[in-house]
Design a protein around this motif. Structure first.
Motif, PDB file in Angstrom:
ATOM      1  N   SER A 141     -30.203  51.123  63.515  1.00  0.00           N
ATOM      2  CA  SER A 141     -31.070  50.752  64.542  1.00  0.00           C
ATOM      3  C   SER A 141     -32.694  51.403  64.291  1.00  0.00           C
ATOM      4  CB  SER A 141     -30.537  51.487  65.805  1.00  0.00           C
ATOM      5  OG  SER A 141     -30.370  52.831  65.559  1.00  0.00           O
ATOM      6  N   ALA A 142     -32.660  52.284  63.245  1.00  0.00           N
ATOM      7  CA  ALA A 142     -34.019  52.546  63.170  1.00  0.00           C
ATOM      8  C   ALA A 142     -34.731  51.853  61.764  1.00  0.00           C
ATOM      9  CB  ALA A 142     -34.048  54.110  62.438  1.00  0.00           C
ATOM     10  N   GLY A 143     -33.951  50.672  61.518  1.00  0.00           N
ATOM     11  CA  GLY A 143     -34.429  49.701  60.453  1.00  0.00           C
ATOM     12  C   GLY A 143     -34.224  50.357  59.023  1.00  0.00           C
ATOM     13  N   VAL A 144     -33.485  51.119  58.955  1.00  0.00           N
ATOM     14  CA  VAL A 144     -33.117  51.715  57.450  1.00  0.00           C
ATOM     15  C   VAL A 144     -31.582  50.992  56.995  1.00  0.00           C
ATOM     16  CG1 VAL A 144     -32.275  53.953  56.167  1.00  0.00           C
ATOM     17  CG2 VAL A 144     -34.070  53.832  57.996  1.00  0.00           C
ATOM     18  N   PRO A 145     -31.795  50.260  55.784  1.00  0.00           N
ATOM     19  CA  PRO A 145     -30.437  50.054  55.336  1.00  0.00           C
ATOM     20  C   PRO A 145     -29.559  51.111  54.646  1.00  0.00           C
ATOM     21  CG  PRO A 145     -32.484  49.043  53.937  1.00  0.00           C
ATOM     22  CD  PRO A 145     -32.946  50.219  54.988  1.00  0.00           C
ATOM     23  N   ARG A 146     -28.188  51.005  55.048  1.00  0.00           N
ATOM     24  CA  ARG A 146     -27.275  52.046  54.901  1.00  0.00           C
ATOM     25  C   ARG A 146     -26.058  51.353  54.183  1.00  0.00           C
ATOM     26  NH1 ARG A 146     -27.605  57.144  57.456  1.00  0.00           N
ATOM     27  NH2 ARG A 146     -29.584  57.420  58.656  1.00  0.00           N
ATOM     28  N   LEU A 147     -25.296  52.136  53.519  1.00  0.00           N
ATOM     29  CA  LEU A 147     -24.146  51.886  52.866  1.00  0.00           C
ATOM     30  C   LEU A 147     -23.068  51.541  54.019  1.00  0.00           C
ATOM     31  CD1 LEU A 147     -23.244  53.700  49.604  1.00  0.00           C
ATOM     32  CD2 LEU A 147     -23.748  51.289  50.031  1.00  0.00           C
ATOM     33  N   VAL A 148     -22.213  50.445  54.052  1.00  0.00           N
ATOM     34  CA  VAL A 148     -21.304  50.290  54.963  1.00  0.00           C
ATOM     35  C   VAL A 148     -19.839  50.908  54.304  1.00  0.00           C
ATOM     36  CG1 VAL A 148     -19.939  48.476  55.981  1.00  0.00           C
ATOM     37  CG2 VAL A 148     -22.391  48.038  55.592  1.00  0.00           C
ATOM     38  N   LEU A 149     -19.426  51.642  55.148  1.00  0.00           N
ATOM     39  CA  LEU A 149     -18.037  52.352  54.656  1.00  0.00           C
ATOM     40  C   LEU A 149     -16.972  51.730  55.380  1.00  0.00           C
ATOM     41  CD1 LEU A 149     -19.046  56.117  55.059  1.00  0.00           C
ATOM     42  CD2 LEU A 149     -19.398  54.586  53.008  1.00  0.00           C
ATOM     43  N   GLY A 159     -22.632  54.669  56.537  1.00  0.00           N
ATOM     44  CA  GLY A 159     -22.915  55.738  56.000  1.00  0.00           C
ATOM     45  C   GLY A 159     -24.205  55.937  55.497  1.00  0.00           C
ATOM     46  N   GLU A 160     -24.403  56.541  54.301  1.00  0.00           N
ATOM     47  CA  GLU A 160     -25.862  57.002  53.667  1.00  0.00           C
ATOM     48  C   GLU A 160     -26.884  56.097  53.602  1.00  0.00           C
ATOM     49  OE1 GLU A 160     -26.707  60.345  53.308  1.00  0.00           O
ATOM     50  OE2 GLU A 160     -24.896  60.741  54.449  1.00  0.00           O
ATOM     51  N   PRO A 161     -28.179  56.206  53.663  1.00  0.00           N
ATOM     52  CA  PRO A 161     -29.101  55.138  53.361  1.00  0.00           C
ATOM     53  C   PRO A 161     -28.842  54.827  52.000  1.00  0.00           C
ATOM     54  CG  PRO A 161     -29.960  57.178  54.485  1.00  0.00           C
ATOM     55  CD  PRO A 161     -28.672  57.657  54.117  1.00  0.00           C
ATOM     56  N   VAL A 162     -29.001  53.635  51.644  1.00  0.00           N
ATOM     57  CA  VAL A 162     -29.261  52.971  50.455  1.00  0.00           C
ATOM     58  C   VAL A 162     -30.016  53.628  49.333  1.00  0.00           C
ATOM     59  CG1 VAL A 162     -28.930  51.190  48.991  1.00  0.00           C
ATOM     60  CG2 VAL A 162     -27.955  50.947  51.023  1.00  0.00           C
ATOM     61  N   SER A 163     -29.840  54.228  48.143  1.00  0.00           N
ATOM     62  CA  SER A 163     -30.950  54.924  47.405  1.00  0.00           C
ATOM     63  C   SER A 163     -30.668  54.466  46.007  1.00  0.00           C
ATOM     64  CB  SER A 163     -30.840  56.330  47.645  1.00  0.00           C
ATOM     65  OG  SER A 163     -29.185  56.572  47.245  1.00  0.00           O
ATOM     66  N   GLY A 164     -31.425  55.063  45.165  1.00  0.00           N
ATOM     67  CA  GLY A 164     -31.246  54.909  43.768  1.00  0.00           C
ATOM     68  C   GLY A 164     -31.303  53.234  43.256  1.00  0.00           C
ATOM     69  N   LEU A 170     -31.877  46.077  45.706  1.00  0.00           N
ATOM     70  CA  LEU A 170     -32.284  45.461  47.057  1.00  0.00           C
ATOM     71  C   LEU A 170     -33.668  45.067  47.078  1.00  0.00           C
ATOM     72  CD1 LEU A 170     -30.180  47.320  49.946  1.00  0.00           C
ATOM     73  CD2 LEU A 170     -29.684  44.997  48.933  1.00  0.00           C
ATOM     74  N   ALA A 171     -34.353  45.921  46.745  1.00  0.00           N
ATOM     75  CA  ALA A 171     -35.820  45.789  46.960  1.00  0.00           C
ATOM     76  C   ALA A 171     -36.298  44.569  45.914  1.00  0.00           C
ATOM     77  CB  ALA A 171     -36.725  46.967  46.633  1.00  0.00           C
ATOM     78  N   ARG A 172     -35.588  44.410  44.988  1.00  0.00           N
ATOM     79  CA  ARG A 172     -36.220  43.372  43.985  1.00  0.00           C
ATOM     80  C   ARG A 172     -35.471  41.845  44.496  1.00  0.00           C
ATOM     81  NH1 ARG A 172     -37.214  39.596  41.909  1.00  0.00           N
ATOM     82  NH2 ARG A 172     -37.572  39.001  39.527  1.00  0.00           N
ATOM     83  N   TRP A 173     -34.134  42.090  44.596  1.00  0.00           N
ATOM     84  CA  TRP A 173     -33.455  40.929  44.769  1.00  0.00           C
ATOM     85  C   TRP A 173     -33.103  40.626  46.266  1.00  0.00           C
ATOM     86  CZ3 TRP A 173     -33.867  37.587  41.025  1.00  0.00           C
ATOM     87  CH2 TRP A 173     -34.084  37.923  39.751  1.00  0.00           C
ATOM     88  N   GLY A 181     -28.574  45.121  61.917  1.00  0.00           N
ATOM     89  CA  GLY A 181     -27.581  44.354  61.808  1.00  0.00           C
ATOM     90  C   GLY A 181     -27.600  43.391  60.740  1.00  0.00           C
ATOM     91  N   LEU A 182     -28.600  43.263  59.880  1.00  0.00           N
ATOM     92  CA  LEU A 182     -28.901  42.354  58.770  1.00  0.00           C
ATOM     93  C   LEU A 182     -28.242  43.106  57.712  1.00  0.00           C
ATOM     94  CD1 LEU A 182     -32.549  41.179  58.848  1.00  0.00           C
ATOM     95  CD2 LEU A 182     -30.477  39.950  59.668  1.00  0.00           C
ATOM     96  N   ARG A 183     -27.569  42.184  57.010  1.00  0.00           N
ATOM     97  CA  ARG A 183     -26.745  42.702  55.728  1.00  0.00           C
ATOM     98  C   ARG A 183     -26.839  42.040  54.579  1.00  0.00           C
ATOM     99  NH1 ARG A 183     -20.987  44.650  57.937  1.00  0.00           N
ATOM    100  NH2 ARG A 183     -20.275  44.054  56.109  1.00  0.00           N
ATOM    101  N   ALA A 184     -26.699  42.932  53.058  1.00  0.00           N
ATOM    102  CA  ALA A 184     -26.830  42.070  51.997  1.00  0.00           C
ATOM    103  C   ALA A 184     -25.635  42.785  51.129  1.00  0.00           C
ATOM    104  CB  ALA A 184     -28.249  42.485  51.564  1.00  0.00           C
ATOM    105  N   GLU A 185     -25.238  42.134  50.189  1.00  0.00           N
ATOM    106  CA  GLU A 185     -24.136  42.588  49.092  1.00  0.00           C
ATOM    107  C   GLU A 185     -25.164  43.058  48.159  1.00  0.00           C
ATOM    108  OE1 GLU A 185     -21.938  39.827  51.773  1.00  0.00           O
ATOM    109  OE2 GLU A 185     -23.120  39.083  49.917  1.00  0.00           O
ATOM    110  N   ILE A 186     -24.740  44.309  47.276  1.00  0.00           N
ATOM    111  CA  ILE A 186     -25.754  44.873  46.389  1.00  0.00           C
ATOM    112  C   ILE A 186     -25.079  44.329  45.028  1.00  0.00           C
ATOM    113  CG2 ILE A 186     -26.705  46.763  45.409  1.00  0.00           C
ATOM    114  CD1 ILE A 186     -26.303  48.250  48.047  1.00  0.00           C
ATOM    115  N   GLY A 187     -25.764  43.360  44.458  1.00  0.00           N
ATOM    116  CA  GLY A 187     -24.951  42.656  43.208  1.00  0.00           C
ATOM    117  C   GLY A 187     -25.397  43.167  42.025  1.00  0.00           C
TER     118      GLY A 187
END
Ligand SMILES: C[S@@+](CC[C@H](N)C(=O)[O-])C[C@H]1O[C@@H](n2cnc3c(N)ncnc32)[C@H](O)[C@@H]1O
Length: 341
Positions: A141-149, A159-164, A170-173, A181-187
């Motif tokens: 809800s704060a606009g931060v991408p987090r890992l889905v558990l 879970g935690e914000p996506v890092s490293g 994610l930033a590149r691809w 609510g937007l989602r992405a698979e981290i390839g």
């Protein structure tokens, strides 16, 4: 049931653990149809591609074909059977699979858990990368991408914000707008898996074929899906179903790689889906019926909205694929963006 894990770890156990979905005796063919099951024309086209690679390599004494993520070895079996005799006599077939060797497989096919190193020939991975497990990110809800558990019953929380490296991928691809609510698979694990597979090719071509999407047209909520007994199902990481997500093939591509649609790739390999001329029906009715059935299968393999939209990632290694005087000319086409990678 209670422990929540990232989707990557949860999927790894659900698909490939001791009780995993892909360890089951019935094999993937019982749960969904890939191009390999749709028609023998597919293996015939791959055999033609192997022949073109053979020519580009200068007809080596031993020509390797690696069926990467081979299921029950259906593709390698079909490819070896479709080769002309002068190529078949030099060909060596390998099936690389997590699951065990099926009974009755042609004894000439070597069954391996890892691709053989330093091959000369073609490594072909049909619907492998979509089954390489990935983590999922979701914007909070704060606009931060987090890992889905996820729990074993499929219930999720953030879970935690996506890092490293995952955050950099994610930033590149697959940059996620700050919209809840937007989602992405981290390839990233797929990029790494593909790079490792390509590294086993000494000289030749590596091809990955999969449901794909590319930068600028990523699905806003991702594509994580389950498959059970031929039907789409909720993805539940308990070993009861396949868990798959479409592949960012443009991110997987290494320098020199090209992505094209299955429709274009199969056309370049002489599969068009054109109907036989009606005149044949009166002169040679049996041949007409056979040609009509074959045209129907070709149409399925090249269909818009279906298998024809799949991506083929072509990765030549040490061969001048795509230059005007090579046998692969016409198969490799430019992909915008590639030079940026
Ligand atoms: C969707 S099936 C595709 C089977 C076959 N290629 C086809 O097109 O019909 C995916 C297969 O990949 C296998 N697989 C996944 N990861 C693998 C790995 N790292 N090494 C070998 N096989 C793998 C699974 O066990 C499963 O049989």
């Amino acid at each position: 049931m209670g422990e929540r894990l990232g989707w990557r770890v949860a999927t790894e156990a659900a698909l490939y653990g001791p009780e995993g979905f892909y360890r089951r005796p019935e094999g993937p063919g019982a749960h969904f149809r890939t191009s390999v099951h749709a028609s023998p024309l597919f293996a015939e086209a791959v055999a033609r591609l192997l022949c073109r690679v053979d020519e580009a390599l200068g007809r080596p004494r031993a020509l390797d074909f690696v069926d990467m993520a081979a299921g029950r070895g259906e593709l390698v079996t079909g490819v070896l059977a479709a080769l002309p005799a002068d190529v078949a006599s030099r060909a060596r077939g390998y099936a690389v699979e997590v699951a065990g060797r099926p009974a009755g497989l042609d004894h000439r096919i070597e069954w391996l858990a890892e691709p053989p190193k330093g091959i000369t020939g073609l490594l072909f991975a049909n619907e492998w990368l979509d089954n390489v497990p990935v983590d999922v990110a979701e914007v909070d809800s704060a606009g931060v991408p987090r890992l889905v558990l996820v729990r074993r019953d499929g219930r999720e929380r953030l879970g935690e914000p996506v890092s490293g490296p995952a955050a950099r991928w994610l930033a590149r691809w697959w940059p996620l707008p700050a919209e809840e609510g937007l989602r992405a698979e981290i390839g990233l694990p797929r990029d790494e898996a593909w790079a490792a597979a390509v590294a086993t090719v000494g000289r030749g071509l590596a091809v990955a074929v999969d449901y794909a999407h590319s930068a600028g047209a990523r699905p806003p909520f991702g594509t994580l899906t389950g498959f059970r007994e031929g039907r789409e199902a909720a993805p539940v990481p308990d070993g009861s179903c396949d868990i798959t997500a479409h592949v960012a093939l443009d991110a997987c591509a290494l320098p020199g790689g090209r992505v094209l649609t299955q429709r274009d790739a199969l056309r370049a390999l002489d599969i068009s889906g054109a109907r036989p001329p009606l005149a044949l029906a009166s002169t040679q009715p049996a041949a007409y019926v056979r040609a009509l059935a074959s045209a129907g299968e070709a149409a399925e393999l090249t269909a818009t909205g279906g298998l024809g939209d799949f991506g083929w990632l072509l990765q030549p290694v040490g061969i001048a694929a795509g230059t005007p005087d090579t046998p692969l000319d016409g198969l490799l086409v430019d992909v915008p963006d590639h030079e940026e990678q």
